[in-house]
Motif scaffolding. Sequence first.
Motif, PDB file in Angstrom:
ATOM      1  N   UNK A 216      24.180  43.337  43.684  1.00 51.22           N
ATOM      2  CA  UNK A 216      25.388  42.543  43.926  1.00 51.22           C
ATOM      3  C   UNK A 216      26.253  42.473  42.673  1.00 51.22           C
ATOM      4  N   UNK A 217      25.624  42.255  41.512  1.00 53.17           N
ATOM      5  CA  UNK A 217      26.396  42.161  40.274  1.00 53.17           C
ATOM      6  C   UNK A 217      27.068  43.482  39.945  1.00 53.17           C
ATOM      7  N   UNK A 229      39.998  53.976  43.692  1.00 54.10           N
ATOM      8  CA  UNK A 229      39.732  55.313  44.207  1.00 54.10           C
ATOM      9  C   UNK A 229      39.708  55.375  45.728  1.00 54.10           C
ATOM     10  N   UNK A 230      39.952  54.251  46.389  1.00 53.73           N
ATOM     11  CA  UNK A 230      39.946  54.250  47.843  1.00 53.73           C
ATOM     12  C   UNK A 230      38.569  54.409  48.449  1.00 53.73           C
ATOM     13  N   UNK A 231      37.547  53.904  47.754  1.00 56.94           N
ATOM     14  CA  UNK A 231      36.164  54.007  48.223  1.00 56.94           C
ATOM     15  C   UNK A 231      35.720  52.657  48.768  1.00 56.94           C
ATOM     16  N   UNK A 232      35.146  52.667  49.954  1.00 54.82           N
ATOM     17  CA  UNK A 232      34.609  51.446  50.561  1.00 54.82           C
ATOM     18  C   UNK A 232      33.192  51.236  50.046  1.00 54.82           C
ATOM     19  N   UNK A 233      32.960  50.084  49.451  1.00 56.35           N
ATOM     20  CA  UNK A 233      31.676  49.776  48.817  1.00 56.35           C
ATOM     21  C   UNK A 233      30.959  48.712  49.636  1.00 56.35           C
ATOM     22  N   UNK A 234      29.772  49.041  50.140  1.00 56.20           N
ATOM     23  CA  UNK A 234      29.001  48.116  50.974  1.00 56.20           C
ATOM     24  C   UNK A 234      27.632  47.860  50.345  1.00 56.20           C
ATOM     25  N   UNK A 235      27.225  46.576  50.328  1.00 56.37           N
ATOM     26  CA  UNK A 235      25.935  46.181  49.758  1.00 56.37           C
ATOM     27  C   UNK A 235      25.207  45.288  50.745  1.00 56.37           C
TER      28      UNK A 235
END
Length: 362
Positions: A216-217, A229-235
């Motif tokens: 998460x951090x 950069x237009x990147x979808x980041x999912x955690x």
Amino acid sequence: MDRQPGLSVRLKLTLSYTGFLMVAGTLLLAVVWVFILRHLPAYTSVPGGVLVRSFLLRDFASAAGAVLAFLLVFGLLGGWILAGRMLAPLTRITNATRMAANGSLSHRIRLTGHKDEFRELADAFDMMLAQLEAHVAEQQRFAANASHELRTPLSVSKSLLDVARADPNRATDPLIDRLHAVNTRAIDLTEALLLLSRADRRSFTREHVDLSLMAEEATETLLPLAEKRGVILETDGDIAPTIGSPALLLQLTTNLVQNAIVHNLPEHGNVWVHTSVRPKTVVLTVENTGEQLTPQLVSTLTEPFQRGTERIHTDHAGVGLGLAIVKTITQAHDGTLTLAPRSAGGIRITVELPAMSPYADR
């Protein structure tokens, strides 16, 4: 090298001992049998002698069967025990070899007892480990010392370049900006080498760490880069408690997420960060979209200064130590690192670390 499963050496030795014992017992009984057949007819003249001979031969046959059965059981049991005792040093050598293959060069076999073939092999292996450990330690000291020596002049030059860039009276000079970028890259490389040396020496304090919090951090810190950069980041994932260095494990997670963002599709890319728990380990998985990668290329990405030029972006080339640092930190925490290309493109990187014992605080 993949090999087909086969019989263990201990079982082969047991069967060999048993077979030899059975052959020896059979030959001994055969000699006794021939002796009886040769000399017993001399007593057939005695009244009832033929009947006596028949009884003796029948009793001998039943006794011989019982003796062979006993020899079979005794040979299997005794051979199994003796083979285990004889192969015990080989088991210790094998365990030490596996530990060395996983990066632990400080372990020694130190077989006791009189000199024999196994002890000669163990002593030679211990000597080899000592030489390798000394060689690796020398390399680590050199990297650390060189990095420390480079820190001061790089910091001074950075300060001078910052002053030059901030001077309102200076003319626009792209050379200064280029020198500043090169200097920043050199500082990043120096810090990466210091971190690599520190993780290699395992000179850190172990604490309770939750990999899910590290994930998460790291994603919160790198979210602006992902948005740029237009990147979808999912955690997502479970609480993943382990034992280790919070700073190093955060660096490991940050490197993985940053690599996944940087080495991605030119637009509309995705990065998935997931934590999970297994019976004895905790797992951190980082996946991304991207170009199709071959297994041969993926296998080289953890080598120092290997950047995977097929997917490098010119605006963020890095220093080529990101995954090398991840590998070193993983090994320093007695974990395993696995890289695999995704069928749809991109890569899946899995870090598996020992789970924290539920009785650690008791």
